[in-house]
Design a protein around this motif. Structure first.
Motif, PDB file in Angstrom:
ATOM      1  N   VAL A 109       0.818  -1.215   0.000  1.00 33.25           N
ATOM      2  CA  VAL A 109       0.000   0.000   0.000  1.00 33.25           C
ATOM      3  C   VAL A 109       0.852   1.266   0.000  1.00 33.25           C
ATOM      4  O   VAL A 109       0.648   2.149  -0.841  1.00 33.25           O
ATOM      5  N   PRO A 110       1.820   1.426   0.923  1.00 33.12           N
ATOM      6  CA  PRO A 110       2.626   2.652   0.870  1.00 33.12           C
ATOM      7  C   PRO A 110       3.461   2.764  -0.410  1.00 33.12           C
ATOM      8  O   PRO A 110       3.697   3.877  -0.905  1.00 33.12           O
ATOM      9  N   ALA A 163       2.508   1.696  -3.357  1.00 32.99           N
ATOM     10  CA  ALA A 163       1.557   2.152  -4.373  1.00 32.99           C
ATOM     11  C   ALA A 163       1.243   3.630  -4.203  1.00 32.99           C
ATOM     12  O   ALA A 163       1.107   4.360  -5.193  1.00 32.99           O
ATOM     13  N   ARG A 164       1.135   4.080  -2.955  1.00 34.32           N
ATOM     14  CA  ARG A 164       0.904   5.506  -2.720  1.00 34.32           C
ATOM     15  C   ARG A 164       2.068   6.340  -3.270  1.00 34.32           C
ATOM     16  O   ARG A 164       1.875   7.487  -3.673  1.00 34.32           O
ATOM     17  N   ALA A 165       3.270   5.758  -3.275  1.00 38.88           N
ATOM     18  CA  ALA A 165       4.442   6.452  -3.815  1.00 38.88           C
ATOM     19  C   ALA A 165       4.449   6.466  -5.333  1.00 38.88           C
ATOM     20  O   ALA A 165       5.339   7.067  -5.933  1.00 38.88           O
ATOM     21  N   GLY A 166       3.477   5.788  -5.946  1.00 42.33           N
ATOM     22  CA  GLY A 166       3.341   5.813  -7.395  1.00 42.33           C
ATOM     23  C   GLY A 166       3.702   4.527  -8.096  1.00 42.33           C
ATOM     24  O   GLY A 166       3.534   4.420  -9.319  1.00 42.33           O
ATOM     25  N   GLN A 207      -8.266  -1.647   0.291  1.00 39.72           N
ATOM     26  CA  GLN A 207      -7.825  -0.821  -0.828  1.00 39.72           C
ATOM     27  C   GLN A 207      -8.734   0.374  -1.120  1.00 39.72           C
ATOM     28  O   GLN A 207      -8.234   1.488  -1.262  1.00 39.72           O
ATOM     29  N   GLU A 213      -8.114   3.048   1.693  1.00 40.88           N
ATOM     30  CA  GLU A 213      -6.779   3.471   2.079  1.00 40.88           C
ATOM     31  C   GLU A 213      -5.833   3.735   0.918  1.00 40.88           C
ATOM     32  O   GLU A 213      -4.749   4.265   1.118  1.00 40.88           O
ATOM     33  N   LEU A 214      -6.226   3.380  -0.303  1.00 41.13           N
ATOM     34  CA  LEU A 214      -5.244   3.366  -1.373  1.00 41.13           C
ATOM     35  C   LEU A 214      -5.654   4.232  -2.547  1.00 41.13           C
ATOM     36  O   LEU A 214      -6.753   4.129  -3.061  1.00 41.13           O
ATOM     37  N   THR A 215      -4.777   5.121  -2.921  1.00 42.12           N
ATOM     38  CA  THR A 215      -4.875   5.767  -4.222  1.00 42.12           C
ATOM     39  C   THR A 215      -3.618   5.353  -4.968  1.00 42.12           C
ATOM     40  O   THR A 215      -2.556   5.955  -4.835  1.00 42.12           O
ATOM     41  N   GLY A 216      -3.708   4.298  -5.719  1.00 35.50           N
ATOM     42  CA  GLY A 216      -2.552   3.747  -6.392  1.00 35.50           C
ATOM     43  C   GLY A 216      -2.907   2.431  -7.044  1.00 35.50           C
ATOM     44  O   GLY A 216      -4.070   2.040  -7.102  1.00 35.50           O
ATOM     45  N   ASP A 217      -1.908   1.731  -7.530  1.00 36.13           N
ATOM     46  CA  ASP A 217      -2.105   0.550  -8.353  1.00 36.13           C
ATOM     47  C   ASP A 217      -1.530  -0.672  -7.654  1.00 36.13           C
ATOM     48  O   ASP A 217      -0.316  -0.862  -7.616  1.00 36.13           O
TER      49      ASP A 217
END
Length: 279
Positions: free
Chosen positions: A60-61, A63-66, A86, A89-93
């Motif tokens: 998760v972190p 993915a948050r980093a891109g 997800q 908590e998650l904006t990412g892939d």
């Protein structure tokens, strides 16, 4: 979420722990994630493989980093709990995969910049997994092994305090003197991770440590134990509530008003192919 044959995996290893794992496992320090981003130039869209991902404590972190993260775990409950987290908590892939690391195929993955393993490498066929990673990790990429000292059975005994002793006592009263693990018992591998890496393609190894201080409530301590392979709800069975009540009772006899103060360490081993100059 995709599925794979996990018949060779002890399905009882973390049975019943996923919800506790997601809620009570301490997060990896933000500084450790930043270290990986800097070390491997993890810019937006870079493919990362997270083996033994649990409920996403690293995936998760990252993915948050891109990063584009392939989050792989053999435990269906862990992966399902991760997918539930997800949306909130998650904006990412993150692409969740149910599989043992040993069952992955190179054709399933793009060239990987970084493979992370958070307190999971010791459960694997380490030499076999490293040989596979040598096929899928790009030339400038590498491996990061993260481990913490939050376990009451940590190898170096780094976690200290009366609450640690009380918790160990209650667990052994309910589950016996030998440390349990799924359908069997647990012992540390004879070879350290560094020794296994030294005999692999990823033999340029560096290590750093990040230290955090936390205050734990009684509920935190109990929840952390129920997230583990050595005190899982499945192992406790119909004594789960009795265990919870007894540990709660004994901890409340000793808890300071501010909670249990802990100093915890996160060790990060970074490994690249020989000559890569791991930092």
């Amino acid at each position: 979420m995709t599925g794979r044959d996990t018949t060779a995996y002890d399905l009882k290893l973390f049975a019943g722990t996923a919800a506790y794992y997601a809620r009570y496992r301490p997060p990896y320090p933000a500084e450790s994630i930043e270290h990986l981003v800097d070390e491997f130039d993890l810019s937006a869209g870079v493919p990362v493989l997270d083996l033994g991902c649990g409920t996403g404590q690293l995936a998760v972190p990252l993915a948050r980093a891109g990063c584009r993260v392939w989050a792989v775990d053999p435990d269906v409950e862990m992966v399902l709990e991760g997918t539930r987290r997800q949306p909130a908590e998650l904006t990412g892939d993150v692409r969740w995969v149910v599989s043992r690391a040993e069952n992955l195929r190179a054709d399933d993955l793009p060239p990987i910049r970084l493979c992370t393993m958070g307190a999971s490498f010791h459960w694997m066929d380490r030499a076999g997994v490293l040989a596979f990673l040598d096929r899928v990790i790009e030339a400038a990429g590498g491996i990061a092994l993260l481990s913490g000292s939050a376990s009451i059975w940590s190898r170096d005994g780094e976690l200290q305090g009366e609450w640690v002793e009380v918790t160990r006592e209650v667990i052994t009263e309910f589950l016996g003197l030998q440390r349990r693990a799924g359908g069997g018992t647990y012992s540390h591998p004879k070879l350290t991770h560094e020794q296994v890496l030294a005999d692999s393609a990823f033999n340029a190894v560096g290590q750093c440590r990040f230290t955090t201080t936390r205050l734990l409530t009684v509920d935190d301590v109990i929840g952390q134990q129920l997230s583990t392979s050595y005190a899982s709800p499945d192992l406790l069975g119909n004594r789960l509530e009795q265990f919870r009540r007894e540990l709660d009772r004994r901890l409340r006899q000793i808890v300071p008003d501010e909670g249990f103060a802990t100093v915890e360490h996160t060790d990060v081993i970074v490994a690249r192919r020989g000559g890569g100059g791991a930092g």
